[in-house]
Enzyme design. Structure first.
Site, PDB file in Angstrom:
ATOM      1  N   SER A 155       1.415   5.972   8.322  1.00  0.00           N
ATOM      2  CA  SER A 155       2.036   7.212   8.783  1.00  0.00           C
ATOM      3  C   SER A 155       0.983   8.220   9.223  1.00  0.00           C
ATOM      4  O   SER A 155      -0.129   8.259   8.676  1.00  0.00           O
ATOM      5  CB  SER A 155       2.863   7.813   7.639  1.00  0.00           C
ATOM      6  OG  SER A 155       3.231   9.147   7.912  1.00  0.00           O
TER       7      SER A 155
ATOM      8  N   TYR B 110       3.942  10.969  -1.534  1.00  0.00           N
ATOM      9  CA  TYR B 110       4.231  10.005  -0.476  1.00  0.00           C
ATOM     10  C   TYR B 110       3.001   9.792   0.402  1.00  0.00           C
ATOM     11  O   TYR B 110       2.601   8.656   0.682  1.00  0.00           O
ATOM     12  CB  TYR B 110       5.407  10.481   0.377  1.00  0.00           C
ATOM     13  CG  TYR B 110       5.524   9.737   1.682  1.00  0.00           C
ATOM     14  CD1 TYR B 110       5.985   8.431   1.715  1.00  0.00           C
ATOM     15  CD2 TYR B 110       5.155  10.334   2.893  1.00  0.00           C
ATOM     16  CE1 TYR B 110       6.071   7.724   2.914  1.00  0.00           C
ATOM     17  CE2 TYR B 110       5.237   9.653   4.087  1.00  0.00           C
ATOM     18  CZ  TYR B 110       5.693   8.346   4.095  1.00  0.00           C
ATOM     19  OH  TYR B 110       5.764   7.661   5.272  1.00  0.00           O
TER      20      TYR B 110
ATOM     21  N   LYS C 160       0.559   6.284   1.100  1.00  0.00           N
ATOM     22  CA  LYS C 160       0.193   5.695   2.393  1.00  0.00           C
ATOM     23  C   LYS C 160      -1.325   5.618   2.539  1.00  0.00           C
ATOM     24  O   LYS C 160      -1.881   4.619   3.019  1.00  0.00           O
ATOM     25  CB  LYS C 160       0.801   6.506   3.533  1.00  0.00           C
ATOM     26  CG  LYS C 160       2.308   6.360   3.667  1.00  0.00           C
ATOM     27  CD  LYS C 160       2.709   4.944   4.051  1.00  0.00           C
ATOM     28  CE  LYS C 160       4.202   4.814   4.277  1.00  0.00           C
ATOM     29  NZ  LYS C 160       4.626   3.436   4.608  1.00  0.00           N
TER      30      LYS C 160
END
Length: 337
Positions: free
Chosen positions: A124, A148, A152
């Site tokens: 991402s 989050y 990643k």
């Protein structure tokens, strides 16, 4: 030989499955339906006219993965399976660290055990953090501001370290910008759980009357209209990027990172106004204060993907809003319809 797609029934996984099947690849799908619906599988067969093996289970389950790798002849893995709601990750960090990071480690251990050393990873643009200027290039420093984002970032690092430790691995990290849109058939699209976290499904649910109005967070950014600017990319362009990444991965060793974006930034109000004009609907909205961690402008430099993968986004913002609205109106209650 087949491509194993973890999280294959999800939003991006399902569209990538269509792209791969249409390109003649054999696929095997794995999903636990925590963020997806079993109805997707039937719709994928309807779109492509092809059947494929499917296994329901979690990548945290080693016995489950043993069954998949034993029964199927896997050549490459595309790894989508992860939790992705930023807000929820702040409230439930352990859930995210366990599922995203532990799940990836378990998957990689099984890949190594079964001598499958090709992986395309769903990363991402959030790993660019808040301090890099746009357009963002793959060599910029990375950081994160929520659990989050940290998952990643850590998953990328784990994959890069695995490739560095063993030159027979091929790792392709794909950094997505802001996927929106849906398949032109209207059969598959984005299905958020509860109140949408992403802008486009929020807009479509306001347009269809499921939500009263859109909250626009901040109108005082240093952008043309004061609202945040992002790189919105059609999910079908994103899917074609995965096809290009698979072909590259199968013919190269080592680890590489590619941005998947259009290279163009559009503001929140650009998206709203384009949606209204193309779909002949009104989107009531209310300006709210800025959200912590949001930046003014974020868009990709897609030059590396164009040069190395031979890939570039082709669909326009008008395509994105039309396909999103078609999906919403055809499926007002998502896959329950």
């Amino acid at each position: 030989m087949s491509i194993l797609i973890t999280g294959g029934a999800g939003y991006i996984g399902s569209h990538t499955t269509v792209e791969l099947l249409n390109a003649g690849f054999d696929v095997v799908l794995v999903d636990d339906f925590s963020n997806s619906s079993p109805a997707v599988l039937e719709r994928l067969e309807k779109i492509t006219g092809k059947k494929f093996p499917f296994y329901q289970g979690s990548i945290l389950d080693t016995e489950f993965l043993d069954k998949v790798f034993t029964k199927e002849d896997i050549e490459l893995v595309i790894h989508f399976a992860a939790f992705k709601a930023v807000g929820e990750s702040v409230q439930k960090p352990l859930k995210y660290y366990k599922n995203n990071i532990s799940g990836t480690i378990t998957l990689l251990e099984k890949m190594k055990e079964y001598d499958v050393k090709n992986i395309v990873f769903s990363s991402s643009a959030t790993v660019y953090g808040t301090n890099n200027p746009s357009p963002m290039t793959e060599d910029m420093p990375t950081s994160a501001i929520n659990p989050y984002g940290y998952t990643k970032l850590m998953m990328e690092q784990i994959l890069t370290d695995v490739a560095a430790s063993d030159p027979s691995w091929s790792v392709t990290n794909l950094r997505y910008f802001n996927p929106i849109g849906a398949h032109e058939s209207g059969l598959i699209g984005e299905l958020p759980n509860g109140i949408p976290n992403n802008l486009m499904p929020y807009i479509t649910q306001v347009a269809i009357g499921k939500l009263p109005e859109l909250n626009v967070f901040g109108d005082d950014y240093p952008t043309p209209d004061g609202t945040g600017v992002r790189d919105y990319i059609h999910v079908l362009d994103l899917a074609s990027g995965h096809l290009a990444a698979v072909k590259y991965n199968l013919s190269h060793k080592g680890a590489e990172i590619f941005n998947l974006g259009t290279g163009h930034g559009y503001s929140v109000l650009d998206l709203v106004k384009t949606f209204e004009a193309e779909n002949k609907v009104t989107i009531p909205y209310r300006i709210q204060g800025r959200r912590a961690g949001d930046i003014a402008t974020c868009y990709a430099s897609p030059e590396k993907a164009k040069e190395v993968l031979g890939w570039e986004a082709k669909k326009t913002l008008k395509d994105m809003v039309r396909d999103s609205w078609r999906w919403q109106t055809t499926n007002p209650n998502g896959y329950e319809d």
